[in-house]
Motif scaffolding. Structure first.
Motif, PDB file in Angstrom:
ATOM      1  N   GLU A 180      27.672  43.423  27.154  1.00 21.05           N
ATOM      2  CA  GLU A 180      27.448  43.797  25.759  1.00 21.05           C
ATOM      3  C   GLU A 180      28.527  44.746  25.242  1.00 21.05           C
ATOM      4  OE1 GLU A 180      23.257  44.943  25.126  1.00 21.05           O
ATOM      5  OE2 GLU A 180      22.883  44.030  27.082  1.00 21.05           O
ATOM      6  N   ASP A 181      29.281  45.381  26.122  1.00 22.80           N
ATOM      7  CA  ASP A 181      30.303  46.343  25.722  1.00 22.80           C
ATOM      8  C   ASP A 181      31.618  45.618  25.465  1.00 22.80           C
ATOM      9  OD1 ASP A 181      31.771  48.555  25.192  1.00 22.80           O
ATOM     10  OD2 ASP A 181      31.727  49.389  27.216  1.00 22.80           O
ATOM     11  N   GLN A 182      31.721  44.956  24.320  1.00 26.93           N
ATOM     12  CA  GLN A 182      32.917  44.192  23.987  1.00 26.93           C
ATOM     13  C   GLN A 182      34.056  45.071  23.487  1.00 26.93           C
ATOM     14  OE1 GLN A 182      33.154  40.496  24.384  1.00 26.93           O
ATOM     15  NE2 GLN A 182      31.667  41.423  25.762  1.00 26.93           N
ATOM     16  N   GLU A 183      33.732  46.245  22.946  1.00 26.78           N
ATOM     17  CA  GLU A 183      34.777  47.118  22.438  1.00 26.78           C
ATOM     18  C   GLU A 183      35.676  47.640  23.556  1.00 26.78           C
ATOM     19  OE1 GLU A 183      35.650  47.962  19.269  1.00 26.78           O
ATOM     20  OE2 GLU A 183      34.284  46.326  18.767  1.00 26.78           O
ATOM     21  N   ALA A 184      35.141  47.724  24.782  1.00 27.06           N
ATOM     22  CA  ALA A 184      35.933  48.247  25.898  1.00 27.06           C
ATOM     23  C   ALA A 184      37.150  47.371  26.189  1.00 27.06           C
ATOM     24  CB  ALA A 184      35.056  48.373  27.143  1.00 27.06           C
ATOM     25  N   LYS A 185      37.082  46.094  25.829  1.00 29.50           N
ATOM     26  CA  LYS A 185      38.191  45.190  26.092  1.00 29.50           C
ATOM     27  C   LYS A 185      39.459  45.619  25.359  1.00 29.50           C
ATOM     28  CE  LYS A 185      35.432  41.012  26.922  1.00 29.50           C
ATOM     29  NZ  LYS A 185      35.182  39.626  26.479  1.00 29.50           N
ATOM     30  N   LYS A 186      39.289  46.330  24.231  1.00 28.63           N
ATOM     31  CA  LYS A 186      40.439  46.705  23.411  1.00 28.63           C
ATOM     32  C   LYS A 186      41.235  47.861  24.005  1.00 28.63           C
ATOM     33  CE  LYS A 186      38.027  45.248  19.197  1.00 28.63           C
ATOM     34  NZ  LYS A 186      37.499  45.677  17.875  1.00 28.63           N
ATOM     35  N   THR A 187      40.631  48.603  24.919  1.00 29.48           N
ATOM     36  CA  THR A 187      41.293  49.795  25.444  1.00 29.48           C
ATOM     37  C   THR A 187      41.457  49.798  26.969  1.00 29.48           C
ATOM     38  OG1 THR A 187      39.148  50.934  25.506  1.00 29.48           O
ATOM     39  CG2 THR A 187      40.501  51.215  23.521  1.00 29.48           C
ATOM     40  N   ARG A 188      40.857  48.846  27.675  1.00 29.36           N
ATOM     41  CA  ARG A 188      40.954  48.858  29.132  1.00 29.36           C
ATOM     42  C   ARG A 188      42.361  48.491  29.579  1.00 29.36           C
ATOM     43  NH1 ARG A 188      37.262  43.460  30.155  1.00 29.36           N
ATOM     44  NH2 ARG A 188      38.871  41.904  29.697  1.00 29.36           N
ATOM     45  N   ASP A 189      42.656  48.751  30.840  1.00 30.78           N
ATOM     46  CA  ASP A 189      43.969  48.451  31.407  1.00 30.78           C
ATOM     47  C   ASP A 189      44.331  46.988  31.151  1.00 30.78           C
ATOM     48  OD1 ASP A 189      46.140  47.838  33.128  1.00 30.78           O
ATOM     49  OD2 ASP A 189      45.609  49.519  34.412  1.00 30.78           O
ATOM     50  N   ALA A 190      45.493  46.794  30.512  1.00 27.82           N
ATOM     51  CA  ALA A 190      45.867  45.439  30.105  1.00 27.82           C
ATOM     52  C   ALA A 190      46.204  44.540  31.281  1.00 27.82           C
ATOM     53  CB  ALA A 190      47.056  45.497  29.144  1.00 27.82           C
TER      54      ALA A 190
ATOM     55  N   PRO B  72      42.750  43.422  36.690  1.00 31.01           N
ATOM     56  CA  PRO B  72      41.745  42.362  36.509  1.00 31.01           C
ATOM     57  C   PRO B  72      40.574  42.848  35.674  1.00 31.01           C
ATOM     58  CG  PRO B  72      42.428  42.530  38.812  1.00 31.01           C
ATOM     59  CD  PRO B  72      43.014  43.712  38.110  1.00 31.01           C
ATOM     60  N   ALA B  73      40.045  41.972  34.860  1.00 31.81           N
ATOM     61  CA  ALA B  73      38.907  42.321  34.016  1.00 31.81           C
ATOM     62  C   ALA B  73      37.687  42.622  34.885  1.00 31.81           C
ATOM     63  CB  ALA B  73      38.598  41.175  33.053  1.00 31.81           C
ATOM     64  N   LYS B  74      36.970  43.659  34.504  1.00 29.19           N
ATOM     65  CA  LYS B  74      35.765  44.036  35.229  1.00 29.19           C
ATOM     66  C   LYS B  74      34.612  44.208  34.258  1.00 29.19           C
ATOM     67  CE  LYS B  74      38.114  46.379  39.060  1.00 29.19           C
ATOM     68  NZ  LYS B  74      38.264  47.646  39.815  1.00 29.19           N
ATOM     69  N   ARG B  75      33.433  43.834  34.717  1.00 27.72           N
ATOM     70  CA  ARG B  75      32.258  44.008  33.882  1.00 27.72           C
ATOM     71  C   ARG B  75      31.849  45.476  33.833  1.00 27.72           C
ATOM     72  NH1 ARG B  75      27.898  39.157  35.053  1.00 27.72           N
ATOM     73  NH2 ARG B  75      29.178  37.423  34.329  1.00 27.72           N
ATOM     74  N   SER B  76      31.158  45.832  32.754  1.00 25.94           N
ATOM     75  CA  SER B  76      30.638  47.187  32.638  1.00 25.94           C
ATOM     76  C   SER B  76      29.510  47.385  33.638  1.00 25.94           C
ATOM     77  CB  SER B  76      30.129  47.440  31.218  1.00 25.94           C
ATOM     78  OG  SER B  76      28.990  46.638  30.954  1.00 25.94           O
ATOM     79  N   GLU B  77      29.164  48.638  33.869  1.00 25.80           N
ATOM     80  CA  GLU B  77      28.077  48.950  34.799  1.00 25.80           C
ATOM     81  C   GLU B  77      26.771  48.333  34.318  1.00 25.80           C
ATOM     82  OE1 GLU B  77      28.066  50.320  37.759  1.00 25.80           O
ATOM     83  OE2 GLU B  77      30.262  50.446  37.677  1.00 25.80           O
ATOM     84  N   ALA B  78      26.545  48.368  33.001  1.00 22.54           N
ATOM     85  CA  ALA B  78      25.307  47.795  32.460  1.00 22.54           C
ATOM     86  C   ALA B  78      25.235  46.295  32.714  1.00 22.54           C
ATOM     87  CB  ALA B  78      25.209  48.080  30.960  1.00 22.54           C
ATOM     88  N   ALA B  79      26.380  45.611  32.576  1.00 27.16           N
ATOM     89  CA  ALA B  79      26.393  44.167  32.817  1.00 27.16           C
ATOM     90  C   ALA B  79      26.175  43.862  34.295  1.00 27.16           C
ATOM     91  CB  ALA B  79      27.721  43.573  32.348  1.00 27.16           C
TER      92      ALA B  79
END
Length: 568
Positions: free
Chosen positions: A483-493, A496-503
């Motif tokens: 559900e935390d889609q905004e984090a994609k805009k600021t995470r390490d480019a 590798p993509a990682k899911r949030s703790e909540a997910a």
């Protein structure tokens, strides 16, 4: 007699059957029984009997004539209404439009052939809701022909909704295998389905930067990816009226030839990636050095071979480690198999065989693990030996984990990190292909025989994905989604993509924070399908029928509520 509920401090109230009686001038009451242990519905029945109500068995006076699955149909139609999907297909009502809506909904709920669809949907309320209960498969084929003619108008409406001047446009290609041999589009080509030797059609999806589909194009099965790019650029500029854009494509799509042509088109920038040969050239020329990554995982360089471009060199250590381990495993597996062949030549059934016969057996091993580039073979009549070319292995290992993004956008318009993030958005199209081809919408296998029907089939699947995309977004909290889609805009480019703790918690626990179960898209639709519309009537000759719909439970109500918040 009467039923009385007596408060019981912090415990549930006591439910007592009592009667009143007169004791002299006083009215007293006495308890005849304690009903606290009975279910609420039984207590209510006893209370009605005491009141003198006449009770009858429902089955003696009412009957259910028919039942139709309704909840999942209702969910899809609600989503379509929120999206203005009817107006998207055609601004005026027509039977063809209703049939297209039915086919799109059916593709989401139960993808199948047109004949199977007309049989399946009568188990649901879909045909009744759309007024197409009398339609057969020939009517659906006619509606496919109708919507194909409207495809340019529909795509133009989608572009107006989702594409913006100067914004990102994502484009990628895939293929789907074909059943039959008569379609002019069907041809042998590079299969993305792993179906070697089968005819296929190629098709490309054009989306906005969030992965919402805007247009789909279908090509002959042997069409190369690069040839399809420039027509998409002209479509966006000329058909959709978008004068400035940033086209994003993978390294097999946007080649140097396409870049040279894009440079001649005003208002078009691009983001792509270098092929392995280009990366190797940068490493060998000394432009890429490992010590540059001591503190950062990306940096920018320029090179005379790429004038006017920014090259963003990225190193993913985890990917580097993974590829090295995989290569080593494949080389070891290949070596073990070739050792067996060498033993067979020395003292087994290949002893004394010709070089051709030995080569056939060696070829099977080499082709199995695709490691021929790292193995040096020595085959003669009655003789076989091999060794691993460590120099080549080392040269390839040096490139592990590296990738280079190339773009025409300057630093004032986009940072290096955002250029990498934008390139990675191509995974949104890959996700769309995965859902459309296998998980949900089942584009393949393609059973149609004419070119127009194949194009219409793939276009309908794209429209179905458009609706499903928005439903998935609305239902994120109920699905195994982050559900935390905004984090994609600021995470390490680069990392590798990682899911949030909540997910991750949803994935592991299979329940949400409130204890309710988490669903996949399909299991949530199945849960909604438990809401049925029953057609009932009184047991008498000529009695009219009436409808009773299952009352939604809290989970089903929440799914409906989220769809009402759906945004275009």
């Amino acid at each position: 007699m009467y039923i009385e509920r007596v408060p019981n401090r912090n415990s549930p109230p006591a439910i007592l059957m009592r009667e009143s009686f007169r004791d002299g001038k006083k009215v007293r009451k006495r308890t005849l029984g304690n009903l606290s242990s009975l279910p609420a519905d039984q207590v209510e029945l006893i209370a009605r009997v005491i009141r003198g109500d006449r009770l009858i068995a429902a089955e003696d006076h009412f009957e259910i004539v028919a039942s139709f699955h309704h909840g999942h149909v209702d969910a899809v139609l609600r989503a379509m209404k929120r999206l203005g999907f009817e107006q998207l297909i055609a601004s005026t009502h027509s039977r063809e439009r209703d049939l297209v809506l039915g086919m799109v909904a059916a593709r989401i709920l139960e993808p199948d052939s047109k004949l199977a669809t007309t049989r399946w949907w009568h188990t649901t309320t879909l045909p009744a809701e759309l007024g197409v209960a009398d339609a057969d498969e020939d009517d659906l084929y006619d509606a496919m022909d109708w919507v194909l003619k409207r495809q340019p108008h529909i795509e133009k409406k989608l572009a107006a909704r989702h594409l913006t001047e100067g914004g990102l446009v994502l484009f990628d290609m895939t293929s789907s295998y074909f059943e039959g041999v008569t379609c002019p589009l069907a041809a042998l080509g590079k299969s993305r389905d792993g179906k070697k030797g089968t005819l296929q059609v190629n098709w490309g999806l054009l989306t906005d930067e969030r992965g919402r589909p805007v247009a789909v194009s279908v090509f002959k099965g042997n069409t190369g990816d690069p040839k399809t790019l420039i027509p998409q650029v002209h479509k966006v500029k000329e058909d959709f009226g978008i004068k400035t854009m940033v086209i994003v494509g993978d390294r097999g799509m946007i080649t140097q030839t396409q870049i040279d042509e894009i440079k001649t088109i005003d208002g078009v920038d691009w983001i792509a990636a270098l092929k392995p040969a280009g990366i190797k050239e940068l490493v060998e020329s000394g432009n890429i050095q490992m010590e540059l990554f001591d503190k950062r995982n990306l940096f920018e360089i320029t090179h005379p071979n790429y004038p006017g471009e920014r090259l963003i060199v990225c190193l993913n250590p985890e990917l580097r480690k993974l590829r090295g381990h995989k290569r080593q495993s494949l080389i070891e597996a290949t070596s073990r198999e070739l050792e067996k062949v060498r033993s067979m030549v020395q003292r087994g059934r290949l002893k004394g065989k010709s070089a051709d016969e030995i080569g056939v057996r060696v070829g099977k091993v080499i082709n199995k693990y695709k490691m021929a580039k790292h193995i040096v073979l020595n085959i003669r009549d009655g003789f076989f030996d091999f060794h691993v070319d460590m120099k080549k292995v080392g040269a390839e290992t040096a490139l592990d984990g590296f990738y280079v993004i190339r773009t025409s956008l300057d630093k004032e318009r986009i940072s290096a990190e955002d250029a990498v993030r934008h390139y990675k958005k191509l995974t949104l199209i890959e996700q769309a292909y995965r859902l459309m081809k296998t998980v949900d919408l089942e584009v393949r296998p393609i059973r149609h025989h004419t070119e127009d029907r194949v194009r219409a089939h793939i276009f309908l699947c794209m429209l179905a994905y458009y609706v499903e995309w928005h439903m998935r977004e609305a239902w994120r909290e109920l699905l195994f989604c982050d559900e935390d889609q905004e984090a994609k805009k600021t995470r390490d480019a680069v990392a590798p993509a990682k899911r949030s703790e909540a997910a991750l918690q949803k994935v592991h626990a299979k329940v949400r924070g409130d204890g309710s179960e988490v669903h996949s898209f399909q299991t949530l639709l199945a849960r909604l399908s438990q809401i049925v519309r029953n057609l009932c009537r009184v047991r008498s000759m000529g009695a009219p029928t009436f409808e009773v719909v299952t009352t939604p439970d809290p989970k089903q109500r929440r799914a409906y509520e989220l769809l009402e918040r759906l945004e275009v």
